[in-house]
Enzyme design. Structure first.
Site, mmCIF file in Angstrom:
data_model
loop_
_atom_site.group_PDB
_atom_site.id
_atom_site.type_symbol
_atom_site.label_atom_id
_atom_site.label_comp_id
_atom_site.label_asym_id
_atom_site.label_seq_id
_atom_site.Cartn_x
_atom_site.Cartn_y
_atom_site.Cartn_z
ATOM 1 N N ALA A 28 0.805 -1.224 0.000
ATOM 2 C CA ALA A 28 0.000 0.000 0.000
ATOM 3 C C ALA A 28 0.835 1.269 0.000
ATOM 4 O O ALA A 28 0.310 2.357 0.238
ATOM 5 C CB ALA A 28 -0.943 0.003 1.198
ATOM 6 N N ASN A 30 -2.880 -7.133 -2.022
ATOM 7 C CA ASN A 30 -2.619 -6.382 -3.251
ATOM 8 C C ASN A 30 -1.241 -6.659 -3.837
ATOM 9 O O ASN A 30 -1.041 -6.505 -5.043
ATOM 10 C CB ASN A 30 -2.765 -4.885 -2.964
ATOM 11 C CG ASN A 30 -2.232 -4.031 -4.100
ATOM 12 O OD1 ASN A 30 -2.815 -3.971 -5.173
ATOM 13 N ND2 ASN A 30 -1.097 -3.379 -3.877
ATOM 14 N N SER A 35 -5.985 -10.872 -11.682
ATOM 15 C CA SER A 35 -5.767 -10.203 -12.962
ATOM 16 C C SER A 35 -6.615 -10.860 -14.035
ATOM 17 O O SER A 35 -6.864 -12.074 -13.998
ATOM 18 C CB SER A 35 -4.289 -10.284 -13.367
ATOM 19 O OG SER A 35 -4.105 -9.813 -14.695
ATOM 20 N N TYR A 94 3.625 -14.619 -15.406
ATOM 21 C CA TYR A 94 2.650 -13.751 -14.734
ATOM 22 C C TYR A 94 1.260 -14.387 -14.794
ATOM 23 O O TYR A 94 0.548 -14.458 -13.790
ATOM 24 C CB TYR A 94 2.656 -12.371 -15.392
ATOM 25 C CG TYR A 94 1.585 -11.437 -14.902
ATOM 26 C CD1 TYR A 94 1.414 -11.175 -13.549
ATOM 27 C CD2 TYR A 94 0.738 -10.793 -15.812
ATOM 28 C CE1 TYR A 94 0.430 -10.310 -13.104
ATOM 29 C CE2 TYR A 94 -0.249 -9.924 -15.370
ATOM 30 C CZ TYR A 94 -0.397 -9.689 -14.023
ATOM 31 O OH TYR A 94 -1.378 -8.836 -13.588
ATOM 32 N N ALA A 105 0.607 -17.536 -15.185
ATOM 33 C CA ALA A 105 0.642 -18.741 -14.353
ATOM 34 C C ALA A 105 0.473 -18.394 -12.880
ATOM 35 O O ALA A 105 -0.255 -19.069 -12.143
ATOM 36 C CB ALA A 105 1.960 -19.484 -14.571
ATOM 37 N N ILE A 151 -4.809 -0.823 -15.306
ATOM 38 C CA ILE A 151 -5.011 0.390 -14.515
ATOM 39 C C ILE A 151 -3.813 1.294 -14.763
ATOM 40 O O ILE A 151 -2.662 0.842 -14.675
ATOM 41 C CB ILE A 151 -5.099 0.074 -13.010
ATOM 42 C CG1 ILE A 151 -6.243 -0.903 -12.721
ATOM 43 C CG2 ILE A 151 -5.300 1.347 -12.207
ATOM 44 C CD1 ILE A 151 -6.291 -1.350 -11.275
#
Length: 258
Positions: free
Chosen positions: A17, A94, A148, A161, A163, A193
């Site tokens: 964060a 995250n 994702s 990524y 996987a 994003i």
């Protein structure tokens, strides 16, 4: 529109964060009434900025450091957060890497594979396992893993990524069953994003952005603050009957058939 107060009196831990999307999720949680633990691995300055933003709006926040790929660090982080808050209502996992410097599958390295699996899969699992277990002991909690939409189409650029993010789905579904009905575990999958990291990526600056916008029904790529509240939705009472879910928000780019 007035800001909803979906997390009044609740506590939230957001990993990663200090910058980007994680910072916006942390700030949004505070805007909605939460007390927030701001996790970072190495960006203490970024984490301090996030805490300062939260305090500027009258919120309560503190930083906690950990390398989530190290079990001892995750245990220490969980203990610190639970002790400080007296429990924890929401965890947003995250932290994740996208191998953003790799522009082709041909550039795959063993080091990159090991790193992505250690952070995205092992790190997510350790956080869900350790913090979710403590939530189960307290009798309630909600966990949101940031996934994702790469799982829909795969990634020619960085297969490791895709996987790793498939691994996050396995973690989500497994612990959703293990922790039910007291702790819910879901995956929120944003599309692209426009974080600072993405804006500086080589492929993004050389035509990919325009190509994706042209193929996205909503006709734009959002900034991180726009999707912060969407991720947090899965931790609200309105999502109380949702667990083991994969929810995406990508402007329609990866429409999934029934």
């Amino acid at each position: 529109m007035p800001m909803p107060r979906r997390f009044e009196g609740r506590t939230v831990l957001v990993t990663g964060a200090g910058t980007g999307y994680g910072a916006e999720i942390a700030v949004r949680a505070a805007q909605e009434g939460a007390r927030v633990a701001v996790h970072y691995r190495s960006s203490v300055a970024g984490a301090d900025r996030t805490v300062a933003r939260i305090k500027d709006i009258g919120g309560e926040a503190f930083t906690v450091q950990a390398d989530i790929s190290v079990h001892a660090d995750v245990i220490r982080m969980a203990s610190e957060v639970f002790d400080r808050f007296g429990g924890l209502d929401v965890l947003v996992n995250n932290v994740g890497d996208v191998a953003g410097d790799q522009m082709s599958w041909r550039n795959l390295t063993e080091e990159s594979v090991d790193h992505l699996l250690a952070v995205d899969v092992k790190g997510t699992m350790l956080c869900v396992h350790e913090i979710g277990s403590r939530m189960l002991d307290q009798g309630h909690g909600a966990i949101v893993n940031i996934g994702s939409t790469v799982i829909v189409r795969g990634s020619m650029r960085a297969p490791q990524y895709a996987a790793a993010k498939y691994g996050v789905l396995g973690i989500t579904k497994s612990y959703a069953q293990a922790f039910a009905p007291f702790v819910r575990v879901n995956t929120f999958a944003p599309g692209f994003i426009e974080t600072e990291t993405l804006l500086n990526r080589e492929d993004w600056k050389s035509g990919r952005r325009e190509d994706l916008i042209a193929k996205t029904p909503m006709g734009r790529i959002p900034g991180p603050s726009e999707l912060a509240g969407t991720a947090l939705f899965l931790a609200t009472d309105d999502a109380s009957h949702m667990t083991g879910v994969y929810l995406n928000a990508d402007g329609g780019y990866n429409m999934i058939g029934a």
